[in-house]
Design a protein around this motif. Structure first.
Motif, mmCIF file in Angstrom:
data_model
loop_
_atom_site.group_PDB
_atom_site.id
_atom_site.type_symbol
_atom_site.label_atom_id
_atom_site.label_comp_id
_atom_site.label_asym_id
_atom_site.label_seq_id
_atom_site.Cartn_x
_atom_site.Cartn_y
_atom_site.Cartn_z
ATOM 1 N N GLN A 185 0.846 -1.306 0.069
ATOM 2 C CA GLN A 185 -0.128 0.159 0.030
ATOM 3 C C GLN A 185 0.762 1.343 0.027
ATOM 4 O OE1 GLN A 185 -3.141 -0.236 2.949
ATOM 5 N NE2 GLN A 185 -3.285 -2.371 2.779
ATOM 6 N N ILE A 186 2.076 1.068 0.359
ATOM 7 C CA ILE A 186 2.907 2.437 0.281
ATOM 8 C C ILE A 186 2.896 2.914 -1.256
ATOM 9 C CG2 ILE A 186 5.282 2.933 0.265
ATOM 10 C CD1 ILE A 186 5.724 1.847 3.246
ATOM 11 N N PRO A 187 2.848 4.187 -1.310
ATOM 12 C CA PRO A 187 2.964 4.629 -2.819
ATOM 13 C C PRO A 187 4.194 4.213 -3.440
ATOM 14 C CG PRO A 187 2.811 6.571 -1.197
ATOM 15 C CD PRO A 187 2.454 5.219 -0.383
ATOM 16 N N LYS A 188 4.320 4.211 -4.774
ATOM 17 C CA LYS A 188 5.691 3.804 -5.395
ATOM 18 C C LYS A 188 6.486 4.914 -5.409
ATOM 19 C CE LYS A 188 5.708 0.028 -8.606
ATOM 20 N NZ LYS A 188 6.761 -0.817 -7.944
ATOM 21 N N ASN A 189 5.916 6.221 -5.506
ATOM 22 C CA ASN A 189 6.703 7.367 -5.703
ATOM 23 C C ASN A 189 7.166 7.992 -3.977
ATOM 24 O OD1 ASN A 189 4.149 8.321 -4.920
ATOM 25 N ND2 ASN A 189 3.895 9.574 -6.549
ATOM 26 N N ILE A 190 7.015 7.260 -3.151
ATOM 27 C CA ILE A 190 7.299 7.879 -1.883
ATOM 28 C C ILE A 190 8.847 8.445 -1.779
ATOM 29 C CG2 ILE A 190 8.181 5.559 -1.004
ATOM 30 C CD1 ILE A 190 6.768 6.269 1.756
ATOM 31 N N ASP A 191 9.019 9.343 -1.108
ATOM 32 C CA ASP A 191 10.170 10.070 -0.967
ATOM 33 C C ASP A 191 10.951 9.436 0.063
ATOM 34 O OD1 ASP A 191 12.140 11.945 -1.368
ATOM 35 O OD2 ASP A 191 11.238 13.442 -0.144
ATOM 36 N N ALA A 192 11.375 8.130 -0.038
ATOM 37 C CA ALA A 192 12.185 7.561 1.067
ATOM 38 C C ALA A 192 12.464 6.229 0.417
ATOM 39 C CB ALA A 192 11.342 7.316 2.343
ATOM 40 N N THR A 193 13.633 5.587 0.937
ATOM 41 C CA THR A 193 13.687 4.204 0.537
ATOM 42 C C THR A 193 13.326 3.344 1.582
ATOM 43 O OG1 THR A 193 15.753 4.620 -0.827
ATOM 44 C CG2 THR A 193 15.634 2.318 -0.183
ATOM 45 N N VAL A 194 12.204 2.415 1.442
ATOM 46 C CA VAL A 194 11.785 1.739 2.532
ATOM 47 C C VAL A 194 12.038 0.355 2.265
ATOM 48 C CG1 VAL A 194 9.695 1.140 3.537
ATOM 49 C CG2 VAL A 194 9.741 3.274 2.485
ATOM 50 N N TYR A 195 12.576 -0.267 3.067
ATOM 51 C CA TYR A 195 13.178 -1.763 3.246
ATOM 52 C C TYR A 195 12.362 -2.375 4.126
ATOM 53 C CZ TYR A 195 17.688 0.039 1.383
ATOM 54 O OH TYR A 195 18.643 0.458 0.642
ATOM 55 N N ALA A 196 11.776 -3.517 3.501
ATOM 56 C CA ALA A 196 10.888 -4.491 4.193
ATOM 57 C C ALA A 196 11.792 -5.712 4.490
ATOM 58 C CB ALA A 196 9.934 -5.210 3.484
ATOM 59 N N VAL A 197 12.100 -5.875 5.893
ATOM 60 C CA VAL A 197 13.005 -7.126 6.012
ATOM 61 C C VAL A 197 12.282 -8.197 6.872
ATOM 62 C CG1 VAL A 197 14.997 -7.843 7.776
ATOM 63 C CG2 VAL A 197 14.977 -5.551 6.271
ATOM 64 N N GLY A 198 12.091 -9.226 6.296
ATOM 65 C CA GLY A 198 11.792 -10.681 7.020
ATOM 66 C C GLY A 198 12.880 -11.163 7.693
ATOM 67 N N SER A 199 13.101 -11.089 8.742
ATOM 68 C CA SER A 199 14.383 -11.309 9.661
ATOM 69 C C SER A 199 14.329 -12.677 10.121
ATOM 70 C CB SER A 199 14.566 -10.547 10.614
ATOM 71 O OG SER A 199 13.549 -10.587 11.775
ATOM 72 N N ALA A 200 15.463 -13.240 10.178
ATOM 73 C CA ALA A 200 15.667 -14.802 10.769
ATOM 74 C C ALA A 200 15.964 -14.702 11.981
ATOM 75 C CB ALA A 200 16.732 -15.440 9.963
ATOM 76 N N GLN A 201 15.783 -15.653 12.794
ATOM 77 C CA GLN A 201 16.316 -16.010 14.246
ATOM 78 C C GLN A 201 16.138 -14.977 15.312
ATOM 79 O OE1 GLN A 201 20.278 -18.145 14.046
ATOM 80 N NE2 GLN A 201 19.848 -18.692 11.939
ATOM 81 N N GLU A 202 14.785 -14.387 15.408
ATOM 82 C CA GLU A 202 14.879 -13.283 16.301
ATOM 83 C C GLU A 202 14.693 -13.983 17.623
ATOM 84 O OE1 GLU A 202 11.995 -10.910 18.841
ATOM 85 O OE2 GLU A 202 11.650 -12.615 18.105
ATOM 86 N N GLU A 203 13.888 -15.266 17.755
ATOM 87 C CA GLU A 203 13.496 -15.825 18.836
ATOM 88 C C GLU A 203 14.524 -16.590 19.612
ATOM 89 O OE1 GLU A 203 10.390 -15.454 20.316
ATOM 90 O OE2 GLU A 203 8.956 -15.322 18.762
ATOM 91 N N VAL A 204 15.813 -16.314 18.907
ATOM 92 C CA VAL A 204 16.856 -17.143 19.811
ATOM 93 C C VAL A 204 18.094 -16.035 19.913
ATOM 94 C CG1 VAL A 204 16.519 -19.452 19.066
ATOM 95 C CG2 VAL A 204 17.585 -18.119 17.683
ATOM 96 N N GLY A 205 17.587 -14.768 19.857
ATOM 97 C CA GLY A 205 18.579 -13.639 20.114
ATOM 98 C C GLY A 205 18.732 -12.583 19.026
ATOM 99 N N LEU A 206 17.785 -12.409 18.590
ATOM 100 C CA LEU A 206 17.446 -10.930 17.745
ATOM 101 C C LEU A 206 18.599 -10.976 16.444
ATOM 102 C CD1 LEU A 206 17.165 -8.609 20.444
ATOM 103 C CD2 LEU A 206 15.203 -9.942 19.360
ATOM 104 N N LYS A 207 18.801 -12.005 15.924
ATOM 105 C CA LYS A 207 20.174 -12.098 15.331
ATOM 106 C C LYS A 207 19.948 -11.679 13.847
ATOM 107 C CE LYS A 207 21.369 -16.308 17.775
ATOM 108 N NZ LYS A 207 21.462 -17.866 17.730
#
Ligand code: ZN
Length: 341
Positions: A185-207
């Protein structure tokens, strides 16, 4: 099956997030300009190319078990991966994600009829429990599973009343779902660089978030996660005032200050965004528990970070409960926050 249900049902014990990562990559491709990967197992989508860099992180991993040993009778002992209360394990149906395919198992213990009355009052520790896969002996069990195979709770997802849903791995596939919707839903022309991170191994130490934040070096970051609801019998309001269905929770402090202490500017931007969009919010002050934000904000010279989370009952259980309206509101709030950071 919608994406949220699919996310809750899919397997991704910490360190074994491959299937979730694949689904996230497939979905992020639809909305992002570019998909990045790293050597750790995080999935990263980029949208926009403005000067300001914003990182949104939702961890993909779930708590689970790992096969530790196979007895000569064919029963599996296991270790816990992430924070699981031993009291919820007995009698659970689980799925062992074995190389040759899924194997269903039941977590068993010595039958109550054979226990001494003083033992019946004690919690059976996970090391005294075992998984029964119906194998006659070690050799038969080894045909199905291997030591080191990850184990998840039997996947489930369903309706509870009108607005509530229950599911496996609600922590944090709900956050993954919010992340996917925000990127759509974020507009394509947003004046920022948005990074979506699906992060691994959070439950075992936010790695995963640690290495992703270092790689991306964002100006701001938000973790999208779940948090403990306090609206069930036996919880005092002074312990937790969070209620499901009352809006996304905005974290001020995690783990009594050992986790993230939300940057005042980030908090201000979130609260103003909520007001503008008429999104109800709740303030979350945690004495236990942390999110990816706790490690992102310590990266390099420090990254102003905050957390938007969904109050969840029976968190780290096999069927956690959350509210769809909270999820919708969190999506709205995150988008408005990203636009105004
Ligand atoms: Zn979480």
């Amino acid at each position: 099956m919608d994406t949220l249900e699919q996310l809750c049902r899919i397997d991704g014990v910490s360190g074994y997030e491959g299937n979730v990562a694949e689904l996230m990559r497939k979905e992020l491709k639809k909305s992002c300009d570019e998909i990045l990967t790293d050597r750790f197992g995080n999935v990263i989508g980029r949208k926009g190319k403005g000067k300001k860099k914003i990182m949104l992180a939702a961890h993909m991993d779930e708590i689970g078990l790992l096969v530790k040993h196979i007895s000569k009778e064919g029963f599996l002992s296991f270790v816990k991966v992430g924070g699981i209360d031993d009291r919820i394990l007995l009698d659970q149906r689980v799925v062992i994600k074995a190389k040759k395919g899924d194997v269903v198992g039941i977590i068993g213990a010595k039958p109550p009829h054979l226990q001494k009355s003083e033992d019946m009052k004690k919690v059976i520790k996970h090391e005294d429990l075992f998984i029964d896969v119906g194998a006659a002996n070690k050799k038969a069990a080894e045909k199905l599973v291997e030591v080191g195979d990850p184990v998840i709770f039997e996947p489930c997802y369903g309706k509870l009343g009108k607005d509530l849903r229950y599911g496996k791995a609600v922590d944090n596939r709900v956050g993954c779902h919010i992340l996917l919707e925000v990127m759509k839903q974020i507009p394509k022309n947003i004046d920022a660089t948005v990074y979506a991170v699906g992060s691994a191994q959070e439950e075992v130490g936010l790695k995963g978030a640690r290495v992703a934040a270092f790689k991306l070096d964002p100006d701001y970051a938000l973790a999208l996660d779940t948090t403990t609801a306090g609206d069930t019998p036996g919880v005092k309001e002074t312990e937790s005032a969070l209620k499901i269905g009352k809006g996304p929770a905005i974290t001020i402090m995690e783990a009594g200050g050992r986790g993230v202490i939300t940057h005042p500017k980030v908090k201000d931007v979130i609260m103003k965004a909520a007001k503008r969009k008429k999104v109800p919010t709740q303030i979350d002050i945690l004495e236990g528990g942390m999110t990816d934000a706790a490690i992102i904000y310590l990266t390099r010279e420090g990254i102003p970070s905050g957390v938007i989370s969904i109050a969840t009952r029976y968190i780290h259980g096999s069927s956690s409960v959350f509210s769809l309206s909270d999820v919708e509101n969190a999506i709205k709030l995150t988008i408005e926050t990203v636009k105004s950071l």
